[in-house]
Design a protein around this motif. Structure first.
Motif, PDB file in Angstrom:
ATOM      1  N   ALA A 185      63.704  23.668  44.932  1.00 36.15           N
ATOM      2  CA  ALA A 185      63.151  25.213  44.648  1.00 36.15           C
ATOM      3  C   ALA A 185      61.170  24.142  44.379  1.00 36.15           C
ATOM      4  O   ALA A 185      60.591  25.254  44.833  1.00 36.15           O
ATOM      5  CB  ALA A 185      63.521  26.018  43.657  1.00 36.15           C
ATOM      6  N   LEU A 186      61.687  23.202  44.182  1.00 33.64           N
ATOM      7  CA  LEU A 186      59.999  22.414  43.916  1.00 33.64           C
ATOM      8  C   LEU A 186      59.251  22.387  44.314  1.00 33.64           C
ATOM      9  O   LEU A 186      57.933  22.631  44.889  1.00 33.64           O
ATOM     10  CB  LEU A 186      60.208  21.505  42.847  1.00 33.64           C
ATOM     11  CG  LEU A 186      59.066  20.309  42.391  1.00 33.64           C
ATOM     12  CD1 LEU A 186      58.273  21.020  41.450  1.00 33.64           C
ATOM     13  CD2 LEU A 186      59.220  18.852  41.973  1.00 33.64           C
ATOM     14  N   THR A 243      46.883  36.969  50.022  1.00 32.09           N
ATOM     15  CA  THR A 243      48.214  37.888  50.897  1.00 32.09           C
ATOM     16  C   THR A 243      49.548  37.411  49.471  1.00 32.09           C
ATOM     17  O   THR A 243      49.227  36.193  49.048  1.00 32.09           O
ATOM     18  CB  THR A 243      49.142  37.098  52.065  1.00 32.09           C
ATOM     19  OG1 THR A 243      49.774  37.914  51.834  1.00 32.09           O
ATOM     20  CG2 THR A 243      49.568  35.314  52.358  1.00 32.09           C
ATOM     21  N   ALA A 244      50.131  38.465  48.635  1.00 33.11           N
ATOM     22  CA  ALA A 244      51.322  37.864  48.061  1.00 33.11           C
ATOM     23  C   ALA A 244      52.151  36.355  48.179  1.00 33.11           C
ATOM     24  O   ALA A 244      52.464  36.689  49.387  1.00 33.11           O
ATOM     25  CB  ALA A 244      51.543  38.992  47.503  1.00 33.11           C
ATOM     26  N   THR A 245      52.385  36.469  47.353  1.00 35.95           N
ATOM     27  CA  THR A 245      53.747  35.298  47.871  1.00 35.95           C
ATOM     28  C   THR A 245      54.894  35.914  47.225  1.00 35.95           C
ATOM     29  O   THR A 245      55.385  35.748  46.256  1.00 35.95           O
ATOM     30  CB  THR A 245      53.574  34.096  47.321  1.00 35.95           C
ATOM     31  OG1 THR A 245      52.110  33.048  48.137  1.00 35.95           O
ATOM     32  CG2 THR A 245      54.480  32.812  47.597  1.00 35.95           C
ATOM     33  N   GLU A 246      55.953  35.942  48.479  1.00 37.10           N
ATOM     34  CA  GLU A 246      57.304  36.457  47.993  1.00 37.10           C
ATOM     35  C   GLU A 246      58.608  35.754  48.011  1.00 37.10           C
ATOM     36  O   GLU A 246      58.248  34.182  49.716  1.00 37.10           O
ATOM     37  CB  GLU A 246      57.430  37.723  48.935  1.00 37.10           C
ATOM     38  CG  GLU A 246      56.516  39.171  48.648  1.00 37.10           C
ATOM     39  CD  GLU A 246      56.287  39.821  49.432  1.00 37.10           C
ATOM     40  OE1 GLU A 246      57.590  39.699  49.624  1.00 37.10           O
ATOM     41  OE2 GLU A 246      56.032  40.704  49.483  1.00 37.10           O
ATOM     42  N   LEU A 247      58.849  35.336  47.601  1.00 40.29           N
ATOM     43  CA  LEU A 247      60.817  34.219  48.040  1.00 40.29           C
ATOM     44  C   LEU A 247      61.687  35.906  48.611  1.00 40.29           C
ATOM     45  O   LEU A 247      62.115  36.845  47.561  1.00 40.29           O
ATOM     46  CB  LEU A 247      60.573  33.532  46.660  1.00 40.29           C
ATOM     47  CG  LEU A 247      59.618  32.705  46.454  1.00 40.29           C
ATOM     48  CD1 LEU A 247      60.053  31.251  45.440  1.00 40.29           C
ATOM     49  CD2 LEU A 247      59.570  31.583  47.819  1.00 40.29           C
ATOM     50  N   PRO A 248      62.623  34.990  49.407  1.00 40.15           N
ATOM     51  CA  PRO A 248      63.703  35.746  49.022  1.00 40.15           C
ATOM     52  C   PRO A 248      64.781  35.339  48.061  1.00 40.15           C
ATOM     53  O   PRO A 248      65.814  34.598  48.062  1.00 40.15           O
ATOM     54  CB  PRO A 248      64.403  35.768  50.520  1.00 40.15           C
ATOM     55  CG  PRO A 248      63.497  34.163  50.934  1.00 40.15           C
ATOM     56  CD  PRO A 248      62.616  34.035  50.701  1.00 40.15           C
ATOM     57  N   TRP A 249      65.183  36.118  47.022  1.00 43.45           N
ATOM     58  CA  TRP A 249      66.205  35.406  46.197  1.00 43.45           C
ATOM     59  C   TRP A 249      67.027  35.180  46.380  1.00 43.45           C
ATOM     60  O   TRP A 249      68.253  34.932  46.513  1.00 43.45           O
ATOM     61  CB  TRP A 249      65.314  36.006  45.120  1.00 43.45           C
ATOM     62  CG  TRP A 249      63.993  35.054  44.294  1.00 43.45           C
ATOM     63  CD1 TRP A 249      63.142  36.227  44.832  1.00 43.45           C
ATOM     64  CD2 TRP A 249      64.044  34.272  43.659  1.00 43.45           C
ATOM     65  NE1 TRP A 249      61.557  35.774  43.821  1.00 43.45           N
ATOM     66  CE2 TRP A 249      62.404  35.133  43.406  1.00 43.45           C
ATOM     67  CE3 TRP A 249      64.892  33.069  43.764  1.00 43.45           C
ATOM     68  CZ2 TRP A 249      61.730  33.101  42.736  1.00 43.45           C
ATOM     69  CZ3 TRP A 249      63.390  31.942  42.983  1.00 43.45           C
ATOM     70  CH2 TRP A 249      62.535  32.786  42.236  1.00 43.45           C
ATOM     71  N   GLN A 250      67.930  36.325  47.259  1.00 40.55           N
ATOM     72  CA  GLN A 250      68.932  36.969  47.469  1.00 40.55           C
ATOM     73  C   GLN A 250      69.147  35.459  48.466  1.00 40.55           C
ATOM     74  O   GLN A 250      70.597  35.509  48.445  1.00 40.55           O
ATOM     75  CB  GLN A 250      68.534  38.283  48.225  1.00 40.55           C
ATOM     76  CG  GLN A 250      70.972  38.545  48.278  1.00 40.55           C
ATOM     77  CD  GLN A 250      70.332  40.398  48.907  1.00 40.55           C
ATOM     78  OE1 GLN A 250      69.380  40.560  48.732  1.00 40.55           O
ATOM     79  NE2 GLN A 250      71.580  40.598  48.947  1.00 40.55           N
ATOM     80  N   ALA A 251      68.891  35.974  48.979  1.00 40.10           N
ATOM     81  CA  ALA A 251      69.075  34.598  50.307  1.00 40.10           C
ATOM     82  C   ALA A 251      68.883  32.493  49.708  1.00 40.10           C
ATOM     83  O   ALA A 251      70.243  32.361  49.242  1.00 40.10           O
ATOM     84  CB  ALA A 251      68.086  34.340  51.973  1.00 40.10           C
ATOM     85  N   LEU A 252      68.014  32.288  48.724  1.00 43.13           N
ATOM     86  CA  LEU A 252      68.117  31.708  47.365  1.00 43.13           C
ATOM     87  C   LEU A 252      69.017  31.260  46.772  1.00 43.13           C
ATOM     88  O   LEU A 252      70.184  30.533  47.092  1.00 43.13           O
ATOM     89  CB  LEU A 252      66.803  31.564  47.472  1.00 43.13           C
ATOM     90  CG  LEU A 252      65.447  31.446  47.924  1.00 43.13           C
ATOM     91  CD1 LEU A 252      64.768  31.591  46.935  1.00 43.13           C
ATOM     92  CD2 LEU A 252      65.555  29.904  48.614  1.00 43.13           C
ATOM     93  N   GLY A 253      69.812  32.729  46.767  1.00 41.33           N
ATOM     94  CA  GLY A 253      70.916  32.890  45.740  1.00 41.33           C
ATOM     95  C   GLY A 253      72.373  32.430  46.125  1.00 41.33           C
ATOM     96  O   GLY A 253      73.741  31.624  45.766  1.00 41.33           O
TER      97      GLY A 253
END
Length: 69
Positions: free
Chosen positions: A10-11, A31-41
């Motif tokens: 994550a860091l 642009t907005a920074t978006e993380l794919p939380w579902q895939a990361l989890g």
């Protein structure tokens, strides 16, 4: 150990995304920074499951080998 790997990953992701966001800002592209939380989890969960299964398997094998004369 899985938690340490997840935190380090994550860091690195935050550092990389911050650099990318800054570079795009220099090009006047906001642009907005978006993380794919579902895939990361899901990935972190799968790694945790594999770590537990590997630990239990290795421990069971070691205890079985030590118990046999």
């Amino acid at each position: 150990m899985v938690a340490v790997g997840a935190v380090l990953g994550a860091l690195v992701a935050v550092l990389e995304l911050t650099g990318r966001w800054a570079a795009l800002g220099l090009l006047s592209v906001h642009t907005a920074t978006e993380l794919p939380w579902q895939a990361l989890g899901a990935t972190a969960g799968a790694c945790a499951v594999l770590a537990v299964v590997s630990s239990v398997t290795a421990t069971a094998h070691a205890l079985r080998t030590a118990a046999t004369p």
